[in-house]
Design a protein around this motif. Sequence first.
Motif: not given
Length: 249
Positions: A66-70, A80-86, A119-122, A238-242
Amino acid sequence: MKLSYYLLCFFLVFTSCKKTKTDLTKITAKTIAIDSTITSAAAIDSMVAPYKEKLAAEMQEILSYTAKDLVKNDGDMQSSLGNLMADMTFDMANPIFKEITNKSIDFALFNYGGIRATIPKGNITKASAFKLMPFENELVVVELTGKKINELIHYFIKNKKAHPLSKSISLIINDNKYDLKIHGDTFDETKNYTVLTSDYLQSGGDKMVFFKDPVKLTKLDYKVRDAIIHYLKKVDTIQTTIDNRVILK
């Protein structure tokens, strides 16, 4: 003389068999500290060591990037993390549900409190997946009436938390009123809908009582954590966003 002897023996036997009343007068306790100063058995250490090493190596396996902290608190009633999990669990569970029922899942809903770590960046390791979902919860699909879906949405609005909702949902909230679309179609309260969640929430956990007593319950025999791990393994980055799945007006 003999009579006296027999009487003496009888007296001794009687008094030796007599129960003596005892009373508890004192209870004492001692605390024994268990810490690093206690030496473990060498034989047990040597037996366990290979398994510890194997487990440590497995936990460091890189699954994705992941390129950013989730995190679960970077948006209003979504994250971002909730969207990814769902979305992860939806994508992994839907083919299984289709194979069992020949139907598709309409959307997924989980609880904000069920996200136990960021989920930290990296690089994303298997350890990250275990920290995110340390429980043994399993995925289930419930078929709910339109009335129960209405209860679900009102719970979501009233709770004011970023409960993970899958991207198949488009929810516009205006005070206590809402406009809902599922897979692009306007919500119809006369229809039934299938919702992916965990067995914990289906039993009424986190006060999600609308999941109880569904029209139909389908158990997928698939752990939430396993679905996350399998998704991460197949996606390089991983690609996820608001996004627009939840809009507040």
